[in-house]
Design an enzyme around this catalytic site. Sequence first.
Site, PDB file in Angstrom:
ATOM      1  N   GLU A  37       0.873  -1.169   0.000  1.00 53.57           N
ATOM      2  CA  GLU A  37       0.000   0.000   0.000  1.00 53.57           C
ATOM      3  C   GLU A  37       0.914   1.223   0.000  1.00 53.57           C
ATOM      4  O   GLU A  37       1.757   1.357   0.891  1.00 53.57           O
ATOM      5  CB  GLU A  37      -0.897  -0.002   1.244  1.00 53.57           C
ATOM      6  CG  GLU A  37      -1.852   1.172   1.204  1.00 53.57           C
ATOM      7  CD  GLU A  37      -2.742   1.304   2.445  1.00 53.57           C
ATOM      8  OE1 GLU A  37      -2.707   0.410   3.310  1.00 53.57           O
ATOM      9  OE2 GLU A  37      -3.449   2.320   2.519  1.00 53.57           O
ATOM     10  N   ARG A 262       4.963 -12.912   9.654  1.00 55.40           N
ATOM     11  CA  ARG A 262       5.666 -11.687   9.306  1.00 55.40           C
ATOM     12  C   ARG A 262       6.995 -11.613  10.037  1.00 55.40           C
ATOM     13  O   ARG A 262       7.201 -12.268  11.062  1.00 55.40           O
ATOM     14  CB  ARG A 262       4.814 -10.441   9.580  1.00 55.40           C
ATOM     15  CG  ARG A 262       4.449 -10.207  11.017  1.00 55.40           C
ATOM     16  CD  ARG A 262       3.315  -9.210  11.144  1.00 55.40           C
ATOM     17  NE  ARG A 262       3.675  -7.873  10.690  1.00 55.40           N
ATOM     18  CZ  ARG A 262       3.046  -7.229   9.702  1.00 55.40           C
ATOM     19  NH1 ARG A 262       2.062  -7.773   9.070  1.00 55.40           N
ATOM     20  NH2 ARG A 262       3.399  -6.006   9.373  1.00 55.40           N
ATOM     21  N   LYS A 272       4.174   0.809   9.687  1.00 58.30           N
ATOM     22  CA  LYS A 272       4.350   2.046   8.932  1.00 58.30           C
ATOM     23  C   LYS A 272       3.793   3.238   9.700  1.00 58.30           C
ATOM     24  O   LYS A 272       4.318   4.332   9.599  1.00 58.30           O
ATOM     25  CB  LYS A 272       3.661   1.913   7.568  1.00 58.30           C
ATOM     26  CG  LYS A 272       4.521   1.150   6.566  1.00 58.30           C
ATOM     27  CD  LYS A 272       3.954   1.242   5.165  1.00 58.30           C
ATOM     28  CE  LYS A 272       2.934   0.163   4.937  1.00 58.30           C
ATOM     29  NZ  LYS A 272       2.522   0.042   3.538  1.00 58.30           N
TER      30      LYS A 272
HETATM   31  P1  ATP Z   1       2.640  -2.281   8.133  1.00 59.44           P
HETATM   32  O1  ATP Z   1       1.946  -3.169   9.116  1.00 59.44           O
HETATM   33  O2  ATP Z   1       4.098  -2.124   8.355  1.00 59.44           O
HETATM   34  O3  ATP Z   1       1.951  -0.972   7.917  1.00 59.44           O
HETATM   35  P2  ATP Z   1       1.374  -3.458   5.888  1.00 59.44           P
HETATM   36  O4  ATP Z   1       1.174  -4.919   5.920  1.00 59.44           O
HETATM   37  O5  ATP Z   1       0.201  -2.602   6.125  1.00 59.44           O
HETATM   38  O6  ATP Z   1       2.598  -3.096   6.778  1.00 59.44           O
HETATM   39  P3  ATP Z   1       1.617  -3.304   3.055  1.00 59.44           P
HETATM   40  O7  ATP Z   1       2.135  -2.190   2.251  1.00 59.44           O
HETATM   41  O8  ATP Z   1       0.182  -3.649   2.987  1.00 59.44           O
HETATM   42  O9  ATP Z   1       2.031  -2.989   4.545  1.00 59.44           O
HETATM   43  O10 ATP Z   1       2.495  -4.598   2.819  1.00 59.44           O
HETATM   44  C1  ATP Z   1       2.820  -5.076   1.545  1.00 59.44           C
HETATM   45  C2  ATP Z   1       3.183  -6.513   1.645  1.00 59.44           C
HETATM   46  O11 ATP Z   1       4.294  -6.696   2.519  1.00 59.44           O
HETATM   47  C3  ATP Z   1       2.039  -7.325   2.203  1.00 59.44           C
HETATM   48  O12 ATP Z   1       1.914  -8.515   1.468  1.00 59.44           O
HETATM   49  C4  ATP Z   1       2.459  -7.609   3.611  1.00 59.44           C
HETATM   50  O13 ATP Z   1       1.932  -8.824   4.064  1.00 59.44           O
HETATM   51  C5  ATP Z   1       3.979  -7.650   3.502  1.00 59.44           C
HETATM   52  N1  ATP Z   1       4.583  -7.296   4.779  1.00 59.44           N
HETATM   53  C6  ATP Z   1       4.396  -6.172   5.474  1.00 59.44           C
HETATM   54  N2  ATP Z   1       5.074  -6.209   6.641  1.00 59.44           N
HETATM   55  C7  ATP Z   1       5.709  -7.398   6.678  1.00 59.44           C
HETATM   56  C8  ATP Z   1       6.573  -8.052   7.625  1.00 59.44           C
HETATM   57  N3  ATP Z   1       6.915  -7.465   8.768  1.00 59.44           N
HETATM   58  N4  ATP Z   1       7.038  -9.294   7.317  1.00 59.44           N
HETATM   59  C9  ATP Z   1       6.710  -9.865   6.154  1.00 59.44           C
HETATM   60  N5  ATP Z   1       5.903  -9.319   5.232  1.00 59.44           N
HETATM   61  C10 ATP Z   1       5.397  -8.098   5.478  1.00 59.44           C
HETATM   62 MG    MG Z   2      -1.464  -3.712   4.534  1.00 56.95          MG
END
Ligand code: ATP
Ligand code: MG
Length: 564
Positions: A37, A262, A272
């Site tokens: 995102e 994760r 984020k």
């Molecule tokens: P955050 O919780 O840091 O805001 P998010 O999951 O909302 O992260 P996205 O931009 O939606 O952030 O993530 C893009 C991809 O990266 C998704 O498939 C998500 O599952 C993966 N991802 C995000 N954080 C992690 C992590 N700590 N370990 C592994 N994969 C991750």
């Molecule tokens: Mg997300």
Amino acid sequence: MAEKAPGTSSDFIRDIIRKDIESDKWGGRVATRFPPEPNGYLHIGHAKSICLNFGIARDFGGVCHLRMDDTNPTKEEQEYIDAIHEDVRWLGFDWGEHEYYASDYFEQLHEWAVQLVKAGKAYVCDLNPDEVRAHRGTLTQPGKESPYRNRSIEENLDLFARMRAGEFENGSRTLRAKIDMASPNLNLRDPVMYRILKATHPHTGDQWCIYPMYDFAHGQSDSIEHITHSICTLEFEDHRPLYDWYCEQLGIWHPQQIEFARLNLNYTVMSKRRLLQLVQEGLVSGWDDPRMPTIRGMRRRGYPPEAIRAFCDAIGVAKADNTVDIAYLEHFVREALNKAAPRYLAVIDPLRVVIENYPEGQVEEFDAVNNPEDPSMGTRKVPFSKVIHIEREDFMEDPPPKYYRLAPGREVRLRYAYFIKCTDVIKDADGNVVELRCTYDPATRGGDASDGRKVKATLHWVSEAHAFDAEVRLYSHLFSKPDPDDVEEGRDWLSNLNPDSLKVLQGCKLEPALKQAAPGDRIQFERLGYFRVDTRDSKMDAPVFNRTVTLRDAWARIKNRAAS
Ligand code: ATP
Ligand code: MG
């Protein structure tokens, strides 16, 4: 433990894919995607997902799409989209022509929503967000049906069209899937599909005032792109029944969602939202602050992309959440830099040393090895003269047992040069040591005594007349506790910020060859660690050095202790 050869990784997801290829489930195709995102910069957790998705595509001759999951216009910006492109490429991956935007599918998603309304599977609900929440029930209590649940299909079509036309205020109505308010899975209790949000979207501008929710956009985007394996993190496990429900109800291409744990790292935060807060409150200098767990923070600090890839490979992919020791990541950084980074002499906390029996005005040049791990990196000349600087911590006036470095009356080796012996200590009015007087032994030229006598320490040094001054920045963990959420009552995670995470040293003395260092160069200062010339703050003839990592490998020590 360097990066694994492509195709040699093994994990439960690759096992599933291997079986699918054998059974011809997807006609032999493998299509994954990385779906960020664009509401922030990518961090090391995203790197795990990038390495996994792009790595699988590479290993199985498939494709990996880069898809911006841009369904929330209030938080998304072009700046983040640009940064995502740059960071994924820097990590060493390429999506080729496969760049997509969930927002490109808005028209199709809307059509599918209408299809569900027509099938009696979706309805317009007039409850406001608070009321929707109150009707939802809890894990132990079933939800209550919305009083608008049984509207006629005609009325729903009319209201949904007027929602799209902008007739209603933000938050006044939603489109919801009609599933089961008594389901033990809260995600199936008539989830919201569309909300009204009068906001300008970075990609679609003011074309839309209703936006699909994540759950109604993500799986459908996967479907449109004919993804085979939709790999996501564990928190989406409970969303999988909904992912499947939408695909089944719409009768569209139905990828398999697979969840993995994760990545969590100690001494840092990865959400984020929190990273944004650190930036906005000025607690770090920006998204690329070298203390940040962002890809660009690590890049600016000096982590090579191959180290991050090797780390992601080594931690593997599992089903259970855990926290990885940040020392393990640093281990891979050292591993990558050990062979690649040329070594130099630099004194970051200088103590002046006058070698009294060395001829005034004489200069000698010693051959220094650029990297003993790689002879092809050659040698360079290091100038030596009567006045040099050594590291302040390499001298003690009153040394405890086992301190073998310089002390009054003691002899040590100067790397590549001579043995010197401390004959006198000069102090200022407050009793601080400001200078040492030493003698050198001409019979130890090159660093070995002709009579075979030994010294117990070898120090790095620079010649005062030849050295130049530079700024050096030393970093340690962003948080002082392994778990930043480990706080006393009434305090928050920010109270665990490490006040000593950045130390700026001015007037460090560097050997003249380092004048040629260019922003971005990665080097070793002997005995002090790996450094990278800062790309943001370095000036012409005034490089600034970020310490990437020290030389001590805490993780290797832990491992050795466990093995013995
Ligand atoms: P955050 O919780 O840091 O805001 P998010 O999951 O909302 O992260 P996205 O931009 O939606 O952030 O993530 C893009 C991809 O990266 C998704 O498939 C998500 O599952 C993966 N991802 C995000 N954080 C992690 C992590 N700590 N370990 C592994 N994969 C991750
Ligand atoms: Mg997300």
